[in-house]
Design a protein around this motif. Structure first.
Motif, mmCIF file in Angstrom:
data_model
loop_
_atom_site.group_PDB
_atom_site.id
_atom_site.type_symbol
_atom_site.label_atom_id
_atom_site.label_comp_id
_atom_site.label_asym_id
_atom_site.label_seq_id
_atom_site.Cartn_x
_atom_site.Cartn_y
_atom_site.Cartn_z
ATOM 1 N N LEU A 133 2.469 1.792 6.153
ATOM 2 C CA LEU A 133 3.011 2.448 4.917
ATOM 3 C C LEU A 133 1.696 2.667 4.041
ATOM 4 N N LYS A 150 2.467 4.023 0.692
ATOM 5 C CA LYS A 150 3.056 2.659 0.051
ATOM 6 C C LYS A 150 3.716 1.821 0.265
ATOM 7 N N PRO A 151 3.639 0.887 -0.068
ATOM 8 C CA PRO A 151 5.005 -0.640 0.092
ATOM 9 C C PRO A 151 5.542 0.231 -0.037
ATOM 10 N N GLY A 176 -0.190 -7.994 5.069
ATOM 11 C CA GLY A 176 0.724 -6.349 4.747
ATOM 12 C C GLY A 176 1.842 -7.209 3.986
ATOM 13 N N ARG A 181 6.018 -6.887 -1.657
ATOM 14 C CA ARG A 181 5.812 -5.838 -1.558
ATOM 15 C C ARG A 181 5.343 -5.685 0.109
ATOM 16 N N CYS A 182 5.593 -4.696 1.354
ATOM 17 C CA CYS A 182 4.953 -4.634 2.667
ATOM 18 C C CYS A 182 5.258 -4.136 2.949
ATOM 19 N N ASP A 183 3.845 -3.510 3.817
ATOM 20 C CA ASP A 183 3.732 -2.276 4.561
ATOM 21 C C ASP A 183 4.270 -1.345 5.340
ATOM 22 N N HIS A 184 5.241 -2.644 6.667
ATOM 23 C CA HIS A 184 6.106 -2.516 7.486
ATOM 24 C C HIS A 184 7.575 -2.485 7.181
#
Length: 539
Positions: A188, A190-191, A226, A239-242
Motif C-alpha cells: 500500500l 499509504k499504510p 512491512g 502501520r502496515c502496508d498489507h
C-alpha cells in the motif's frame, strides 16, 4: 443364520480396516470448511485446550481454519455481523470510489463498526486510507471487511517467536483481521493504521506490531516486515502496508529472576564503587596537604566532583532499592527527586570532564576563564537542580513498578510515574551529554594514535599507553553508560551494562591513583605536566 453371520463378519473386518476416527476438533480436520454454529464453537474450544507440548492439536490446521473463515465470510456469505464470545466481525460493502479515509472501531467487547467523521475516535480503531480503496478500483466495486478474534491463552496464533514460559503474549490475546477475501493486498502506498490501547507502557516489556505469516515455519509465525510500531503513552499505533491478521506482541525485557540477579549485581557493584570513590576523595584530601599545587589545579577538582556526585548517586540508589516505595507519597516523591538529581549531576559532571578534556587537548590555546572551577560547579550542581525543580512541578515523581509475566510486581521504586518526563529529563539529557563526550573522546583518541603513528619509527608495536589512556578517560566520561543503548540486543548486554556501569567508581579510582600517586613513569609525568599547564592557564 449363516448369511447374517457372514455379513456381520464382513462388517467387522471393514471396521477394523477403516476404524472410525474419534471426533477431535483440535486436529483441525473434522470441521475443515464447515462454519455453522456447532463447528465454530467446537473449534473455538481449541483456543484454550491447545497448550504447549499437546499432541492432540494440529496448530497449522486450526490456524488455517480461522484464516479461511475470514475469506469465507467475505466471499461466500451474505452475513454482515458475527457476534460471539470468541469472534466479532463486521462484513460490509464499501465502495472503492470513496475519496476519504475510513475509520472503524475495534473495541474488544463490541462488534466493529464504522466511525463517522463527526464522532470522537475510539481508543481502539483502524484507519483505512483512501489509497487502499484506490488500489482496488478496476478489480472490484466494493470490499467487505473486518474481524476481531480472541484466541485465548493457548498456543494458537502464538508461534515460535513467543515463549509463553517467560511471559510473552499477544496483547489481550486479540487479533485484528482485515481482508478482502482471497485477493492479496500488499505494498500500500499509504499504510493502514491500527491503534491498540493499553493502560500504560509496561517498563519491562517490549511492544511490537506484527502480522501473521502462514508460510513461516512449519505452523506459521509472527513477522515484522512491512509493519512499523509507534509507542504512545497509553496506546501503540501499528502501520502496515498489507492486509492480514495483526496483533501487538508483548515480550518481557526482564523476568523476575533476572530482575533479582541484576539488583544484587548492582547493589554489590555500587557498594564497591562507593568504597573506592571514598578512597579517591580521601586520596585527594591527603594530596592537598602534601602537594601545594593541588590547591590550585582544576583537573583533580573536577575528578573529585564527579566522584562525589557518583558516590551520592550510588548511595541514593541503594537507599531507593532497599526501601522500595515504602512510606507516604510525599516521602516517595522526595526519594525519586533526590535520586533523579544525583543521576543528572553525574551525567553533567561526566559532560564537564569531556569539556575540560576538550580545552586541554583539542583547543589548547586561548582557554582562559576566570573562576573556572566555580563556573563549572554552578553548571555541575545547579543545572540538575533546575531540571529537578521543573520536573517536580509537574508531579512526575512517584511509584515505579516492574512487573512479571503474571502482572505481579517484582520491584517497586520511587522514581518516575510519567514516562514523558522520564524520556525527556533522563534519556534525552543523557543522550546529549553522552554524544558530546563520545565526540571529544574520539578526537582525543585520534590525536593520541595519530601522534603515535608519527613516532612509529622509534617505537614498534601497539601503543599500550595510548590504549590505557583512552580507557581511563572513557571511565571519567561515562562511556559504560552508553551500553544502555545496546540492551535491546539481549540479556547478555544487560548484564554487561549492569556490571561495568556499577563498577565505574573503581575505574575512576584506578585512573586517579595512576595519574596522581607518586610515580616516575613517563606517561604519568607527561599527563600531570599537561594538567598543570591547563590548570595554570585557567587561573
Amino acid at each position: 443364520t449363516p448369511t447374517m453371520g457372514y455379513v456381520l463378519y464382513v462388517m467387522s473386518q471393514n471396521c477394523e480396516k477403516y476404524p472410525e476416527k474419534p471426533r477431535n476438533a483440535c486436529l483441525g480436520v473434522v470441521n475443515s470448511g464447515q462454519y455453522d454454529s456447532f463447528s465454530l464453537n467446537s473449534t473455538a474450544t481449541c483456543f484454550t485446550m491447545c497448550r504447549r507440548k499437546d499432541d492432540s492439536c494440529n496448530l497449522k490446521n486450526l490456524q488455517r481454519y480461522w484464516l479461511d473463515y475470514e475469506t469465507h465470510l467475505v466471499e461466500n456469505t451474505s452475513i454482515e455481523i458475527v457476534n460471539t464470545s470468541f469472534v466479532k466481525t463486521l462484513v460490509h460493502n464499501f465502495s472503492t470510489d470513496t475519496s476519504d479515509d475510513l475509520y472503524f472501531s475495534l473495541t474488544p467487547s463490541q462488534i466493529p463498526r464504522q466511525v463517522m467523521e463527526n464522532e470522537n475516535k475510539p481508543p481502539d480503531r483502524v484507519l483505512l486510507p483512501r489509497s487502499f480503496f484506490e488500489s482496488l478500483r478496476g478489480k472490484r466495486s466494493s470490499v467487505r471487511l473486518a474481524t476481531i478474534l480472541d484466541v485465548g491463552l493457548g498456543n494458537l496464533f502464538k508461534g515460535p517467536r513467543l515463549s509463553l514460559e517467560d511471559g510473552s503474549s499477544v496483547l489481550n490475546n486479540r487479533l485484528v483481521g482485515l481482508s478482502v477475501g482471497s485477493t492479496p493486498v500488499t505494498g500500500l502506498a499509504k499504510p493502514l493504521e491500527i491503534t491498540f490501547s493499553h493502560q500504560h507502557y509496561l517498563p519491562n516489556m517490549t511492544l511490537s506490531c506484527v502480522f501473521w505469516d502462514a508460510t513461516k515455519g512449519p505452523t506459521g509465525d509472527w513477522a515484522f516486515k512491512g509493519c512499523s510500531t509507534e509507542h504512545r503513552d497509553r496506546s501503540t499505533v501499528c502501520r502496515c502496508d498489507h492486509l492480514t491478521f495483526f496483533a501487538l506482541l508483548l515480550r518481557p525485557i526482564l523476568d523476575e529472576a533476572t530482575v533479582q540477579v541484576l539488583t544484587r549485581i548492582s547493589q554489590a557493584g555500587c557498594g564497591a564503587s562507593m568504597l573506592f570513590l571514598a578512597f579517591t576523595i580521601a586520596l585527594y584530601t591527603v594530596l592537598r596537604f602534601f602537594r601545594q599545587r593541588f590547591k590550585s589545579e582544576d583537573t583533580p577538582k573536577i575528578h573529585v566532583a564527579l566522584s562525589v556526585s557518583l558516590f551520592l548517586l550510588n548511595l541514593s540508589f541503594l537507599i531507593t532499592v532497599v526501601n522500595g516505595s515504602q512510606g507516604s507519597n510525599a516521602a516517595c516523591w522526595a526519594r525519586g527527586a533526590v535520586f533523579h538529581y544525583f543521576l543528572l549531576c553525574t551525567f553533567t559532571w561526566m559532560g564537564l570532564e569531556a569539556f575540560h578534556l576538550y580545552l586541554l587537548v583539542i583547543k589548547v590555546f586561548n582557554t582562559y576563564f576566570g573562576h573556572y572551577f566555580l563556573k563549572l560547579s554552578l553548571v555541575g550542581w545547579g543545572l540538575p537542580a533546575l531540571v529537578v525543580i521543573g520536573t517536580g512541578s509537574t508531579n512526575s515523581y512517584g511509584r515505579y513498578t516492574i512487573q512479571n509475566e503474571e502482572n505481579r510486581t517484582t520491584l517497586e521504586l520511587c522514581w518516575f510515574r510519567e514516562t514523558t518526563a522520564l524520556y525527556v529529563t533522563v534519556h534525552g539529557y543523557f543522550l546529549i551529554t553522552f554524544l558530546f563526550s563520545a565526540m571529544v573522546l574520539g578526537l582525543v583518541a585520534w590525536k593520541i594514535f595519530t601522534l603515535s603513528s608519527i613516532t612509529a619509527g622509534k617505537e614498534q608495536g601497539l601503543n599500550w599507553k595510548g590504549v590505557l589512556t583512552v580507557l581511563g578517560l572513557s571511565s571519567l566520561m561515562g562511556m559504560t553508560w552508553g551500553l544502555a543503548i545496546l540492551t535491546p540486543l539481549g540479556l547478555f548486554t544487560i548484564y554487561i551494562f549492569a556490571v561495568l556501569n556499577s563498577l565505574q567508581g573503581i575505574f575512576i579510582f584506578g585512573w586517579f591513583a595512576l595519574l596522581y600517586f607518586p610515580s616516575q613513569s613517563a606517561s604519568s609525568s607527561a599527563t600531570t605536566q599537561a594538567d598543570q599547564t591547563h590548570s595554570v592557564s585557567h587561573g
